[in-house]
Design a protein around this motif. Sequence first.
Motif, mmCIF file in Angstrom:
data_model
loop_
_atom_site.group_PDB
_atom_site.id
_atom_site.type_symbol
_atom_site.label_atom_id
_atom_site.label_comp_id
_atom_site.label_asym_id
_atom_site.label_seq_id
_atom_site.Cartn_x
_atom_site.Cartn_y
_atom_site.Cartn_z
ATOM 1 N N ASP A 275 0.876 -1.173 0.000
ATOM 2 C CA ASP A 275 0.000 0.000 0.000
ATOM 3 C C ASP A 275 0.912 1.222 0.000
ATOM 4 N N LYS A 276 1.211 1.723 -1.186
ATOM 5 C CA LYS A 276 2.173 2.815 -1.334
ATOM 6 C C LYS A 276 1.702 4.101 -0.672
ATOM 7 N N GLY A 277 0.393 4.215 -0.401
ATOM 8 C CA GLY A 277 -0.121 5.426 0.205
ATOM 9 C C GLY A 277 -0.205 5.382 1.713
ATOM 10 N N ALA A 278 0.087 4.242 2.304
ATOM 11 C CA ALA A 278 -0.048 4.079 3.753
ATOM 12 C C ALA A 278 1.215 4.528 4.479
ATOM 13 N N SER A 279 1.036 5.077 5.656
ATOM 14 C CA SER A 279 2.173 5.441 6.495
ATOM 15 C C SER A 279 2.788 4.184 7.102
ATOM 16 N N THR A 280 3.990 4.335 7.647
ATOM 17 C CA THR A 280 4.628 3.204 8.322
ATOM 18 C C THR A 280 3.757 2.701 9.463
ATOM 19 N N GLY A 281 3.190 3.616 10.228
ATOM 20 C CA GLY A 281 2.338 3.216 11.348
ATOM 21 C C GLY A 281 1.132 2.419 10.891
ATOM 22 N N ALA A 282 0.518 2.857 9.792
ATOM 23 C CA ALA A 282 -0.643 2.133 9.266
ATOM 24 C C ALA A 282 -0.247 0.751 8.781
ATOM 25 N N LEU A 283 0.908 0.652 8.125
ATOM 26 C CA LEU A 283 1.376 -0.649 7.662
ATOM 27 C C LEU A 283 1.635 -1.599 8.837
ATOM 28 N N ILE A 284 2.207 -1.071 9.893
ATOM 29 C CA ILE A 284 2.463 -1.900 11.074
ATOM 30 C C ILE A 284 1.157 -2.427 11.652
ATOM 31 N N GLU A 285 0.146 -1.568 11.715
ATOM 32 C CA GLU A 285 -1.162 -2.004 12.225
ATOM 33 C C GLU A 285 -1.752 -3.106 11.345
ATOM 34 N N ILE A 286 -1.635 -2.948 10.025
ATOM 35 C CA ILE A 286 -2.151 -3.964 9.108
ATOM 36 C C ILE A 286 -1.414 -5.285 9.320
ATOM 37 N N VAL A 287 -0.105 -5.216 9.394
ATOM 38 C CA VAL A 287 0.699 -6.426 9.588
ATOM 39 C C VAL A 287 0.337 -7.125 10.885
ATOM 40 N N GLN A 288 0.256 -6.370 11.947
ATOM 41 C CA GLN A 288 -0.048 -6.977 13.241
ATOM 42 C C GLN A 288 -1.434 -7.617 13.248
ATOM 43 N N ASP A 289 -2.390 -6.975 12.605
ATOM 44 C CA ASP A 289 -3.738 -7.551 12.519
ATOM 45 C C ASP A 289 -3.725 -8.841 11.710
ATOM 46 N N LEU A 290 -3.047 -8.836 10.577
ATOM 47 C CA LEU A 290 -3.008 -10.032 9.736
ATOM 48 C C LEU A 290 -2.265 -11.179 10.426
ATOM 49 N N ARG A 291 -1.217 -10.857 11.148
ATOM 50 C CA ARG A 291 -0.468 -11.913 11.846
ATOM 51 C C ARG A 291 -1.317 -12.595 12.909
#
Length: 204
Positions: free
Chosen positions: A36-52
């Motif tokens: 997601d090229k438009g997402a911030s690092t913080g948003a990406l971390i939240e997505i990753v943690q949720d998916l994990r």
Amino acid sequence: MKFEHGVYLVTEPSGDLAAIVANAVAGGVDLVQVRDKGASTGALIEIVQDLRRRVAVPIVVNDDLDAAQHAAGVHVGVDDLPPSKARRVLGPSAIVGWSVNDPGQLDEVEEMRACDYVAASPVWATHTKPDHQPPLGLEGIRAIAGRTDLPVVAIGGIDVARAAGAVAAGADAVAVVTAITRADDPRRAVADLVEAVREGRGRR
């Protein structure tokens, strides 16, 4: 890196992302790349943690090295940070993938040593990345697969109709975006892709 079923999901922004990923994994996806090229690092971390919390397969992040420290690894392109830097930061157990737009990249010994897999990119034109390099085609897959012992992932314009041909040409897996993320039934779409990969392996 072993691609048991040979299907690799690359995500796109979606309000139903968690459900799409969970269903895709249930269908047989081996690896998920959060892109997601438009997402911030913080948003990406939240997505990753949720998916994990939801799925057991490895989750890697596209390009963002800070977010990748919360994931299983990172996938980088030619114009992103080099795989060797990603390896130094993430350590020996992380998954590091690298997009190969030109077989000449395989001569970059330090970068290849840092990788767990390479992605032949793009095999065909794709609207999910309109600024991509000229398509490699099946001959490009053959050229790349013939010069490395690393797993080769075919990406770019891959759908169920093209998956078997890409694998027959030498890819170990196919990376797919919209044929899964926009499918009415992502689980069924992945199952069909797994079958196509199996067919392609049988044609080698």
